[in-house]
Design an enzyme around this catalytic site. Structure first.
Site, PDB file in Angstrom:
ATOM      1  N   SER A  90       0.812  -1.213   0.000  1.00 23.32           N
ATOM      2  CA  SER A  90       0.000   0.000   0.000  1.00 23.32           C
ATOM      3  C   SER A  90       0.853   1.273   0.000  1.00 23.32           C
ATOM      4  O   SER A  90       1.510   1.572  -0.993  1.00 23.32           O
ATOM      5  CB  SER A  90      -0.959  -0.041   1.202  1.00 23.32           C
ATOM      6  OG  SER A  90      -1.948   0.934   1.107  1.00 23.32           O
ATOM      7  N   ASP A 107      10.319   5.273 -10.306  1.00 21.99           N
ATOM      8  CA  ASP A 107       9.969   5.931 -11.564  1.00 21.99           C
ATOM      9  C   ASP A 107      10.739   7.223 -11.777  1.00 21.99           C
ATOM     10  O   ASP A 107      11.039   7.593 -12.915  1.00 21.99           O
ATOM     11  CB  ASP A 107       8.463   6.207 -11.614  1.00 21.99           C
ATOM     12  CG  ASP A 107       7.658   4.965 -11.934  1.00 21.99           C
ATOM     13  OD1 ASP A 107       8.265   3.889 -12.098  1.00 21.99           O
ATOM     14  OD2 ASP A 107       6.412   5.052 -12.024  1.00 21.99           O
ATOM     15  N   LYS A 120      -0.729  -3.983  -3.525  1.00 26.91           N
ATOM     16  CA  LYS A 120      -2.025  -3.379  -3.181  1.00 26.91           C
ATOM     17  C   LYS A 120      -2.072  -1.976  -3.783  1.00 26.91           C
ATOM     18  O   LYS A 120      -1.483  -1.049  -3.246  1.00 26.91           O
ATOM     19  CB  LYS A 120      -2.229  -3.314  -1.673  1.00 26.91           C
ATOM     20  CG  LYS A 120      -3.554  -2.686  -1.250  1.00 26.91           C
ATOM     21  CD  LYS A 120      -3.735  -2.731   0.259  1.00 26.91           C
ATOM     22  CE  LYS A 120      -5.044  -2.086   0.667  1.00 26.91           C
ATOM     23  NZ  LYS A 120      -5.006  -0.609   0.629  1.00 26.91           N
TER      24      LYS A 120
END
Length: 407
Positions: A307, A318, A332
């Site tokens: 999460s 990224d 999740k």
């Protein structure tokens, strides 16, 4: 043309008029009475089949009439309310009664009465111990990482759809006893623990400076104040001259969306941290500002990193702001919102999916590390806090990666 009525006809007309008047009055009074003394649940006729409404009323009436004990209709309504959330078959959407809501809020604030374990739901839906808190009643009783909680007192909880419902049963008043039955896969046996509940003050962040002036911060979970403590620790370590930073997200089940965004904002260059998309396709972006911490960065992750942990890991990866070391995360990629209801109960409802800055939704797949490193087999089922520092191969690997960035 005039018309004359007989006395009999006049009497009949008067009688009919009186009857209609009385019936109308009774109907109005009955309508007013039922409006006050009956509560109405309405359904959208275009969305709900009449047969389902009839069936609902039939089941309720049968239970009221034929069940061998007196039926409390308020309990029926409460059960139906639970069922509304469960019918979605989403393990993260759940209704909390007042007591469960209080327990959930306590957990997010970092202090609660319970047994002191960090837990997560495994891929089979079983509530699994990630780590007993140091010195907690659970640790003292002998619970270990990997234990699957199957019973709380006399209730089988293996079919429960949401972890927080089970957690609310484990928690309770201080100095009261709770019986926990677990299945321990590594020993292929069931164990029962009788544990006395105590107030647990969770310490969700631990920071230190390792050899070579490497800062190390372990985030246990993202509670409602974690960003403030993270920045305090980071600023202290920077003043002491750290040359790089390791953030340990292993065994971190997640937590506050707002808090992880604040931490990511401090670490990343200007750009998207995460964005969400609801069922209508509406996107909401969280972005970082221009200022960021200019330090070589490594994040440690494993299969229990979930999460909010994955939001941070995905954003760092990224942006190329650091390296991920360890194993693939939990997966999740859904966002929940907590809705408080008037009577003190609440609803935790999945409102959107979240995406990493590159547009990837990791739900069900997780985030792969840049450098995959398994824990030593002998410590594979141990919580991170119980792995001896000189045997923590993942941490050693993270240090080596960071040293390569520094020197």
């Amino acid at each position: 043309m005039s018309r004359n009525f007989s006395i009999r006809q006049v009497a009949a007309i008067v009688a009919v008029t009186v009857t209609v008047s009385v019936c109308s009055t009774i109907f109005v009074l009955y309508s007013a009475y039922t409006a006050v003394n009956r509560h109405v649940i309405s359904f959208d006729a275009e969305a709900v089949d009449l047969d389902n409404v009839v069936k609902f009323n039939q089941v309720r009436d049968i239970l009221k009439k034929d069940y061998y004990k007196s039926v409390d209709e308020n309990k029926l309504i409460e059960g139906a309310t639970y069922g509304l959330a469960e019918a979605l078959e989403d393990p993260y959407t759940v209704y909390f009664n007042k007591e469960q809501m209080q327990t959930f809020l306590e957990k997010s604030e970092g202090s609660y009465v319970g047994i002191g374990v960090t837990v997560n739901v495994d891929d089979k839906g079983l509530l699994t111990v990630i780590e007993p808190t140091e010195g907690s009643p659970a640790q003292m009783a002998g619970m270990k990482q990997g234990d699957k909680i199957v019973k709380v007192d006399d209730t089988d909880v293996t079919a429960f759809s949401d972890e927080n419902m089970i957690i609310s049963m484990i928690k309770g008043k201080e100095d009261t006893k709770v019986s926990i039955t677990v299945y321990r896969p590594v020993e292929d046996r069931y164990l029962q623990f009788d544990i006395i509940r105590k107030r647990i003050k969770a310490s969700n962040i631990k920071s230190e400076i390792l050899e070579g002036n490497i800062g190390y911060t372990r985030l246990v979970m993202f509670d409602s104040e974690i960003a403030k403590y993270f920045m305090n620790d980071l600023n202290r370590m920077r003043k002491e001259g750290i040359k790089g930073l390791i953030i340990d997200l292993r065994d971190n089940p997640g937590g506050s969306y707002e808090q992880v965004v604040r931490i990511a904002d401090s670490l990343l260059p200007e750009g998207v941290i995460v964005y969400t998309e609801d069922r209508e396709g509406k996107k909401s972006y969280q972005k970082s500002g221009k200022s960021s911490v200019d330090l070589p960065l490594v994040l440690l992750i494993n299969a229990n990193s979930a999460s909010a942990s994955e939001i941070l890991a995905g954003a760092v990866k990224d942006h190329g702001a650091g390296k991920l070391v360890g194993t693939t995360t939990f997966g999740k990629g859904l966002v929940q919102e907590l809705k408080l209801l008037k009577d003190g109960s609440g609803l935790k409802v999945t409102i959107s999916r979240y995406f990493t800055p590159s547009g990837v939704c990791i739900n069900g797949t997780g985030i792969k590390p840049d450098i995959e490193v398994e824990a030593f087999d002998e410590y594979r089922n141990y919580p991170v806090s119980q792995i001896p520092r000189d045997r923590d191969f993942q941490l050693k690997s993270a240090i080596e990666v960071l040293q390569g960035e520094i020197y």
